[in-house]
Design a protein around this motif. Structure first.
Motif, PDB file in Angstrom:
ATOM      1  N   VAL A 213       0.821  -1.211   0.000  1.00  0.00           N
ATOM      2  CA  VAL A 213       0.000   0.000   0.000  1.00  0.00           C
ATOM      3  C   VAL A 213       0.860   1.268   0.000  1.00  0.00           C
ATOM      4  CG1 VAL A 213      -1.719   1.299   1.302  1.00  0.00           C
ATOM      5  CG2 VAL A 213      -1.995  -1.176   0.993  1.00  0.00           C
ATOM      6  N   TRP A 217       1.172   4.178  -3.094  1.00  0.00           N
ATOM      7  CA  TRP A 217       0.966   5.613  -2.912  1.00  0.00           C
ATOM      8  C   TRP A 217       2.176   6.404  -3.405  1.00  0.00           C
ATOM      9  CZ3 TRP A 217      -2.939   8.598  -2.586  1.00  0.00           C
ATOM     10  CH2 TRP A 217      -2.790   9.923  -2.168  1.00  0.00           C
ATOM     11  N   GLU A 267      -7.339   4.442  -4.880  1.00  0.00           N
ATOM     12  CA  GLU A 267      -6.725   3.129  -4.723  1.00  0.00           C
ATOM     13  C   GLU A 267      -6.661   2.447  -6.080  1.00  0.00           C
ATOM     14  OE1 GLU A 267      -5.159   1.779  -2.311  1.00  0.00           O
ATOM     15  OE2 GLU A 267      -5.565   3.457  -0.969  1.00  0.00           O
ATOM     16  N   ASP A 333      -8.792   1.349   4.545  1.00  0.00           N
ATOM     17  CA  ASP A 333      -8.188   0.028   4.606  1.00  0.00           C
ATOM     18  C   ASP A 333      -9.062  -1.003   3.901  1.00  0.00           C
ATOM     19  OD1 ASP A 333      -6.086  -1.833   5.906  1.00  0.00           O
ATOM     20  OD2 ASP A 333      -7.995  -2.718   6.528  1.00  0.00           O
ATOM     21  N   GLU A 336      -8.601  -0.450   0.271  1.00  0.00           N
ATOM     22  CA  GLU A 336      -7.303  -0.971  -0.148  1.00  0.00           C
ATOM     23  C   GLU A 336      -7.386  -2.479  -0.400  1.00  0.00           C
ATOM     24  OE1 GLU A 336      -4.927   0.143   3.145  1.00  0.00           O
ATOM     25  OE2 GLU A 336      -4.842   2.261   2.587  1.00  0.00           O
ATOM     26  N   SER A 339      -9.131  -3.229  -3.595  1.00  0.00           N
ATOM     27  CA  SER A 339      -8.288  -2.991  -4.766  1.00  0.00           C
ATOM     28  C   SER A 339      -7.360  -4.161  -5.045  1.00  0.00           C
ATOM     29  CB  SER A 339      -7.469  -1.705  -4.580  1.00  0.00           C
ATOM     30  OG  SER A 339      -6.463  -1.876  -3.589  1.00  0.00           O
TER      31      SER A 339
END
Length: 342
Positions: A213, A217, A267, A333, A336, A339
């Protein structure tokens, strides 16, 4: 099942060198690639869907290929690209890289499910004749513990035998033993698939959340013009979020989200790879003017469906559009994880 942008594990084979790679070496490599892909399909791991690439370059200047075709569907287009690479010539000092990102199948409680990208298969041929075959896996269906450290023994037991069978049969196709790649932050590849994670699985760190994650980003910020710099909404929140899917045609690339306390973000879907990141950078950049005008994050999200760079109708320059249907998630979260799973 969760997928990652980088490999969960890799395996390599070294077939016998080619005596004369300059004579249709790229076409030979395509035959080898197709043979290995056929083995994987017969083991129920991959479908015939995917995209290929053909890159031929001087090894001293790999950043400036002599020939390159990327995003080529399997079939006649890939054969044509390979023929053009052969016309350029696989001479000493050059390297040919032929690869395919393959859609695949995994099983859960006896139900066959499909994933957009499960494996990448590649064949590299040196102008002097050396050959390397590589296979990369991007999902955790073969593991007894998922990428977030949660036990999934039934899923691993249901899928791992097919991977083991494919690795063994690829040894026959290539005429060489398998060489497992180095351990990754997720798992330890072996000649049969992956090392048994045993009872320790439930205590494993959430490697996907810790590394995947944040890396995604950083990748997005690197694509934004000027990078981060006070023009963006806060990227974290503890509150539930509303989100809209970003699409290119029927393909979902990622999820734009906003929360009531003024946070917003994007995401990217792991399976959509570079296209997901490119679209994310486009739409995050379009949130900036709203942020600078003092508009709240939820209102900024509501203004994106159907918008273009100049504020008129239409999608992004990459063909992506934001759906006008908003969904809810308990937290960033949870989004995420979506995704990685979707």
């Amino acid at each position: 099942m969760i997928t990652a942008c980088g490999p969960v594990g890799e395996w390599f084979w070294e077939p016998a060198p080619l005596a004369a790679p300059s004579d249709d070496g790229a076409l030979w490599a395509l035959g080898l690639l197709s043979g290995v892909a056929g083995v994987m399909a017969s083991c129920g791991l991959v479908t015939r869907e995917g995209t290929g690439s053909v890159v031929l370059a001087d090894r001293g200047d790999m950043g400036a290929p002599l020939f390159a075709r990327r995003g080529v569907p399997p079939g006649a287009g890939l054969v044509d690209a390979v023929g053009r690479a052969d016309a350029v010539g696989l001479l000493p000092g050059r390297l040919l890289r032929l690869s395919m990102a393959l859609a695949g199948e995994w099983r859960e409680a006896g139900v066959v499910r499909r994933a957009e990208r499960l494996f990448t298969l590649r064949v590299e041929v040196w102008g002097e004749g050396a050959v390397l075959v590589g296979l990369s896996a991007y999902a955790d269906a073969w593991l007894a513990v998922d990428l977030r450290g949660r036990p999934q023994p039934e899923t691993g037991a249901e899928n791992a035998p097919r991977l083991a069978a494919a690795l063994a049969r690829i040894c026959g196709v290539t005429g060489s033993p398998v060489d497992p790649g180095d351990p990754t932050r997720y798992a330890d590849p072996t000649a049969e698939g992956f090392a048994d994670q045993g009872e320790a699985g439930a205590e494993h760190d959430d490697a996907w959340g810790m590394f995947e994650v944040p890396a995604r980003w950083r990748g997005l910020m690197a694509l934004l013009p000027g990078g981060p710099g006070g023009r963006d909404y806060e990227a974290t929140t503890e509150l539930p979020v509303r989100y809209a899917r970003v699409r290119c045609g029927e393909r979902v690339l990622g999820f734009l989200w906003a929360s009531a306390d003024g946070a917003a973000g994007y995401e990217p879907r792991s399976a959509a790879r570079d296209a997901a990141f490119g679209a994310g950078a486009v739409w995050l950049a379009r949130l900036r003017p709203a942020r600078l005008r003092g508009l709240g994050a939820p209102e900024a999200l509501d203004g994106l469906p159907g918008a273009s760079a100049d504020g008129g109708p239409g999608g992004g320059p990459d063909g992506s559009v934001v759906e006008d249907v908003a969904w809810g998630a308990a937290s960033p979260d949870a989004l995420e994880e979506l995704s990685g799973r979707s």
